[in-house]
Design a protein around this motif. Structure first.
Motif, PDB file in Angstrom:
ATOM      1  N   UNK A  53      29.002  23.465  22.911  1.00 22.29           N
ATOM      2  CA  UNK A  53      28.816  24.237  21.681  1.00 22.29           C
ATOM      3  C   UNK A  53      28.536  23.320  20.504  1.00 22.29           C
ATOM      4  N   UNK A  54      29.250  22.183  20.452  1.00 25.48           N
ATOM      5  CA  UNK A  54      29.048  21.242  19.359  1.00 25.48           C
ATOM      6  C   UNK A  54      27.633  20.678  19.380  1.00 25.48           C
ATOM      7  N   UNK A  55      27.146  20.335  20.580  1.00 29.61           N
ATOM      8  CA  UNK A  55      25.786  19.808  20.691  1.00 29.61           C
ATOM      9  C   UNK A  55      24.772  20.852  20.239  1.00 29.61           C
ATOM     10  N   UNK A  56      25.009  22.102  20.646  1.00 28.73           N
ATOM     11  CA  UNK A  56      24.088  23.172  20.259  1.00 28.73           C
ATOM     12  C   UNK A  56      24.055  23.354  18.751  1.00 28.73           C
ATOM     13  N   UNK A  57      25.249  23.329  18.134  1.00 28.36           N
ATOM     14  CA  UNK A  57      25.326  23.523  16.687  1.00 28.36           C
ATOM     15  C   UNK A  57      24.715  22.345  15.945  1.00 28.36           C
ATOM     16  N   UNK A  58      25.044  21.128  16.395  1.00 31.56           N
ATOM     17  CA  UNK A  58      24.561  19.933  15.703  1.00 31.56           C
ATOM     18  C   UNK A  58      23.050  19.810  15.807  1.00 31.56           C
ATOM     19  N   UNK A  59      22.478  20.294  16.906  1.00 32.24           N
ATOM     20  CA  UNK A  59      21.038  20.168  17.098  1.00 32.24           C
ATOM     21  C   UNK A  59      20.232  21.144  16.252  1.00 32.24           C
TER      22      UNK A  59
ATOM     23  N   UNK B  86      24.526  17.085   8.070  1.00 26.22           N
ATOM     24  CA  UNK B  86      25.298  15.928   8.519  1.00 26.22           C
ATOM     25  C   UNK B  86      24.665  14.629   8.041  1.00 26.22           C
ATOM     26  N   UNK B  87      23.320  14.567   8.079  1.00 29.93           N
ATOM     27  CA  UNK B  87      22.645  13.353   7.617  1.00 29.93           C
ATOM     28  C   UNK B  87      22.894  13.125   6.134  1.00 29.93           C
TER      29      UNK B  87
ATOM     30  N   UNK C 246      15.943   9.624  -1.737  1.00 30.62           N
ATOM     31  CA  UNK C 246      17.379   9.575  -1.975  1.00 30.62           C
ATOM     32  C   UNK C 246      18.139   9.477  -0.661  1.00 30.62           C
ATOM     33  N   UNK C 247      17.744  10.268   0.324  1.00 28.11           N
ATOM     34  CA  UNK C 247      18.328  10.209   1.663  1.00 28.11           C
ATOM     35  C   UNK C 247      17.196  10.268   2.673  1.00 28.11           C
ATOM     36  N   UNK C 248      17.446   9.758   3.859  1.00 28.29           N
ATOM     37  CA  UNK C 248      16.476   9.805   4.945  1.00 28.29           C
ATOM     38  C   UNK C 248      16.877  10.928   5.891  1.00 28.29           C
ATOM     39  N   UNK C 249      16.061  11.985   5.941  1.00 26.22           N
ATOM     40  CA  UNK C 249      16.363  13.111   6.812  1.00 26.22           C
ATOM     41  C   UNK C 249      15.930  12.799   8.239  1.00 26.22           C
ATOM     42  N   UNK C 250      16.653  13.297   9.224  1.00 21.32           N
ATOM     43  CA  UNK C 250      16.294  13.021  10.621  1.00 21.32           C
ATOM     44  C   UNK C 250      14.992  13.705  10.999  1.00 21.32           C
ATOM     45  N   UNK C 251      14.274  13.102  11.961  1.00 24.11           N
ATOM     46  CA  UNK C 251      13.052  13.694  12.489  1.00 24.11           C
ATOM     47  C   UNK C 251      13.421  14.761  13.508  1.00 24.11           C
ATOM     48  N   UNK C 252      13.122  15.993  13.191  1.00 19.84           N
ATOM     49  CA  UNK C 252      13.474  17.109  14.058  1.00 19.84           C
ATOM     50  C   UNK C 252      12.252  17.578  14.826  1.00 19.84           C
ATOM     51  N   UNK C 253      12.510  18.215  15.948  1.00 19.94           N
ATOM     52  CA  UNK C 253      11.414  18.773  16.742  1.00 19.94           C
ATOM     53  C   UNK C 253      10.715  19.865  15.942  1.00 19.94           C
ATOM     54  N   UNK C 254       9.395  19.839  15.955  1.00 23.94           N
ATOM     55  CA  UNK C 254       8.601  20.776  15.171  1.00 23.94           C
ATOM     56  C   UNK C 254       7.751  21.622  16.106  1.00 23.94           C
ATOM     57  N   UNK C 255       7.720  22.892  15.835  1.00 23.52           N
ATOM     58  CA  UNK C 255       6.848  23.789  16.592  1.00 23.52           C
ATOM     59  C   UNK C 255       5.422  23.603  16.098  1.00 23.52           C
ATOM     60  N   UNK C 256       4.562  23.075  16.975  1.00 21.47           N
ATOM     61  CA  UNK C 256       3.194  22.771  16.547  1.00 21.47           C
ATOM     62  C   UNK C 256       2.415  24.029  16.220  1.00 21.47           C
ATOM     63  N   UNK C 257       2.844  25.169  16.721  1.00 17.68           N
ATOM     64  CA  UNK C 257       2.123  26.406  16.443  1.00 17.68           C
ATOM     65  C   UNK C 257       2.558  27.053  15.138  1.00 17.68           C
ATOM     66  N   UNK C 258       3.603  26.495  14.512  1.00 18.33           N
ATOM     67  CA  UNK C 258       4.098  27.075  13.272  1.00 18.33           C
ATOM     68  C   UNK C 258       3.386  26.434  12.091  1.00 18.33           C
ATOM     69  N   UNK C 259       2.614  27.221  11.355  1.00 16.24           N
ATOM     70  CA  UNK C 259       1.868  26.722  10.209  1.00 16.24           C
ATOM     71  C   UNK C 259       2.679  26.961   8.942  1.00 16.24           C
TER      72      UNK C 259
END
Length: 738
Positions: free
Chosen positions: A51-57, A65-66, A239-252
């Motif tokens: 559950x923690x992994x699911x929430x954190x992701x 968190x970042x 100011x802060x470095x945000x993490x690189x998250x998975x992006x849906x390529x079909x989402x414009x």
């Protein structure tokens, strides 16, 4: 029952022993397994971890968190950047109060004799007129803040300042009215009295000013550090470095003007570079309303900086798509109508070649009036673009594989669904693309061999003579019946022999560039004449070629075409041949279409602004066969199958029917030297049932007169009526032969 496998000792077994026995025990003698507390705890921990992994992701939690982890570093950065922010804040305040930046900008424009100087100077005058009000507002706010600070931390100074303010106020009021020494003394006494009262009771008055609690100053100081620090950061500092998250390529994502300008600065265009980003943003004008949402995407119009054209952006379409992180088929820059630097950008949600296309209305209704506007193509928004095929001379160009044949075949199918239209197909490529039109074609000619070309030339020459005969016939009609002096829907219904011809010529280069130069010259002459004079006679050309060049489509011919489609071609020369001189410079760059965008074209003509359109998707051979079958049944029901479609024999597929020859043949069969119209009409219906089913006496008389033969009085069984003499028909035939 439970099966218990008894353990077996291999040393005690013989070679032929099959193994231990199976002993069946009663269910009550077998111990049942139950989970222990330790096992339950382990499982609970595993579930909690999942559950923690699911929430954190999730993106929101990951970013939160970042930010939390980097909060100390972010605070330190804000403290370091705040002095620079304070300097910038002072500069902004000075510019707001004294318009220093605007004045310097106007001075630079004046030195350069820039055309925008007058406009900028007027804006500066308006700003200067508002400066006095701004200064008064700031002065009052500062005075109130100083008084409040003295009341909180220095009541004595507050009282003294209040007394001085009382003296100054009374003096300012009394100065205009005090003239005599007595008046001056009285005013001075009043001023001193009020000043003493203000000074004496000032500390008590200061105590009445509410003092904020200590935490307010902490919050205010923190907000000041945050605001000044953010203002003092450099353009490329985060100011802060945000993490690189998975992006849906079909989402414009919704674009912004700044996002587009930043992307333009990454295309390598002169004067549009990341180093000049601030200058580019200052010189780029966003045309209202900015980024607007439409049916299937976003629209944005920009006036680019000086000397930067929309054409240079169109040439970098692929790079622009990469900079915007969008699929190539969704990015459509074009040149606006204002000037070459007017960029119109459409960002669609999905590529135009794969976006959903509504069903072709014609395929559903399966009925067409060729003289009305017909929905034929879709634009970038998915809306149907209409085309009135009647009176149009259509030119289509595109290299192999660009979808040119689909355009030709689609227009042919639309014409076939009007049973009055006669299709003449000249297929110089002979690869079967036009075969679906054969069942309804009045004439269908295939091939580029010498004998095939000779047959097609004869057919075109007969069509040219029919055009001339129609022109003569139209001139004989009264003005109230033919006010426009051209074939109309009403005239076609009244005079079936005026049925319009749609002449489809695929691969024009096979005709105008024929190896037989004499034949090629004759083909060129006929096509040019048909394109120039066939419009009013109801004979309309549709010409397609995959090799658009001056020799293939001469200027004298292509200048007569009112509707043009240019699919993917090799270069700007081909664009100019199809769409006309200046089209490439105006931004109609069909050479920028990619191989995956087959079926897209620049459409020009019909009094509409040039636009990118797409043919009907899915209209392949079987789909065309189905619609053509409907068209053939419709024609058969109304008795309008003609030529090759009526006989299924190529040699009988005459392009035109010579009514004079038919009248002469009917009279010869009956050995008559003269005949009345009332006699000739049934004779002609018997000769050609499908052709003359609707023929009446008045129409027959008009057509014979249009052929240059004057009717005469013919006496039959003692009754004189209008008719024709066989000798007059022979004279006409002799003139033609001569």
């Amino acid at each position: 029952m439970t099966v218990d496998l008894a353990k077996h000792n291999p040393d005690d077994a013989s070679d032929d022993e099959t193994g231990a026995e199976l002993e069946l025990r009663p269910l009550g003698e077998v111990e049942q397994w139950t989970p222990t507390v330790q096992t339950l705890v382990v499982r609970a921990r595993q579930a909690a971890a999942r559950s923690m992994v699911t929430v954190v992701d999730t993106p929101a939690v990951a970013r939160s968190l970042a930010v939390t982890r980097q909060a100390p570093k972010a605070g330190a950065r804000l403290v370091v950047w705040s002095p620079r922010g304070a300097r910038r804040a002072v500069g902004l305040a000075r510019d707001w109060l004294f318009a220093t930046h605007a004045a310097a900008h106007v001075a630079r424009l004046a030195d350069a004799d820039h055309p925008e100087w007058a406009k900028a100077s007027g804006q500066l005058d308006n700003t200067v007129a508002r400066l006095a009000t701004r200064r008064w507002v700031v002065g009052v706010a500062v005075a109130l803040a100083v008084l409040a600070a003295l009341a909180w931390w220095a009541p004595g100074a507050f009282a003294g300042l209040l007394g001085i303010a009382a003296l100054a106020g009374v003096g300012a009021l009394a100065y205009p009215v005090c003239r005599t020494p007595g008046q001056v003394a009285a005013c001075a006494a009043v001023a001193l009295g009020l000043g003493w009262v203000a000074w004496h009771f000032g500390p008590d008055l200061a105590g009445l000013v509410p003092r904020p609690p200590g935490w307010v100053w902490i919050v205010a100081g923190g907000l000041a550090v945050v605001g000044l620090g953010w203002l003092g950061r450099k353009e490329d500092q985060h100011l802060v470095e945000l993490p690189q998250l998975a992006v849906d390529v079909n989402e414009a994502k919704r674009p912004t003007a700044d996002m587009v300008i930043d992307a333009l600065c990454r295309l390598g265009i002169k004067d549009l570079t990341p180093a000049n980003l601030d200058k580019v943003r200052e010189e780029t004008r966003v045309i209202a309303p900015g980024v607007g949402r439409s049916r299937r995407g976003y629209h944005l119009q920009l006036e680019l900086p000086w000397a930067v054209t929309a054409g240079s952006v169109m040439e970098k379409r692929e790079g622009l798509a990469g900079a915007l992180k969008r699929e190539l088929g969704t990015v459509w820059p074009s040149q606006g109508p204002r000037h070459p630097g007017h960029l119109v950008l459409f960002l669609s949600d999905r590529p135009m070649s794969t976006a959903p296309q509504e069903p072709w209305p014609i395929a559903e209704t399966r009925r067409v009036d060729i003289f009305e506007s017909i929905p034929m193509f879709t634009d970038q928004e998915g809306r149907w673009i209409t085309l009135k095929i009647a009176y149009k001379r259509i030119l289509i160009g595109g290299e192999s594989g660009s979808g040119k044949s689909f355009y030709v075949r689609q227009i042919g199918v639309a014409c076939a669904l009007d049973p009055r239209v006669r299709l003449l197909v000249f297929d110089g490529k002979a690869n079967g693309d036009m075969d679906p039109l054969m069942p309804v074609a009045h004439g269908f000619y295939v091939g580029a061999q010498a004998e095939e070309m000779a047959e097609q030339l004869v057919a075109l020459q007969r069509l040219e003579r029919e055009m001339d005969r129609r022109a003569r016939f139209l001139r004989t009609l009264p003005r109230e019946e033919n006010p426009e002096n051209k074939v109309t829907s009403a005239l076609v219904d009244r005079y079936p022999h005026l049925a319009p011809y749609e002449v489809i010529v695929d691969e024009l280069q096979e005709y105008t560039q024929n190896e037989d130069k004499t034949m090629a010259k004759e083909f060129t002459r006929i096509f040019t004449r048909l394109s120039r004079l066939g419009r009013s006679a109801g004979i309309w050309l549709l010409i397609a070629t995959q090799y658009p060049a001056d020799g293939v489509v001469p200027v004298a011919m292509r200048s007569n075409f009112s509707t043009k489609f240019c699919l993917r071609v090799e270069g700007h020369q081909q664009v100019e041949v199809i769409l006309g001189t200046g089209s490439y410079a105006a931004g109609l760059k069909s050479n920028l279409f990619t191989a995956s965008e087959a079926g897209l074209s620049w459409h020009k003509g019909d009094g509409q602004d040039p636009a990118i359109v797409q043919s009907v998707r899915g209209l392949d051979g079987p789909a065309c066969d189905e619609l053509v079958e409907v068209a053939r049944a419709m024609r058969a029901t109304r008795g309008l199958l003609s030529g090759q479609a009526a006989t299924d024999e190529v040699e009988d597929a005459e392009v035109v029917i010579d009514i004079v020859e038919d009248v002469e043949a009917a009279m010869r069969q009956r050995q008559r030297g003269k005949a009345q119209w009332a006699e000739l009409v049934p004779w002609l219906r018997e000769l050609r049932p499908g052709q003359y089913v609707d023929l009446v006496e008045d129409e027959l008389s008009a057509r014979i007169r249009a052929a240059g033969i004057e009717p005469r009085q013919v006496k039959v069984e003692g009754v004189n009526r209008n008719g024709v003499h066989l000798s007059d028909l022979r004279k006409r035939g002799g003139d033609d032969d001569a």
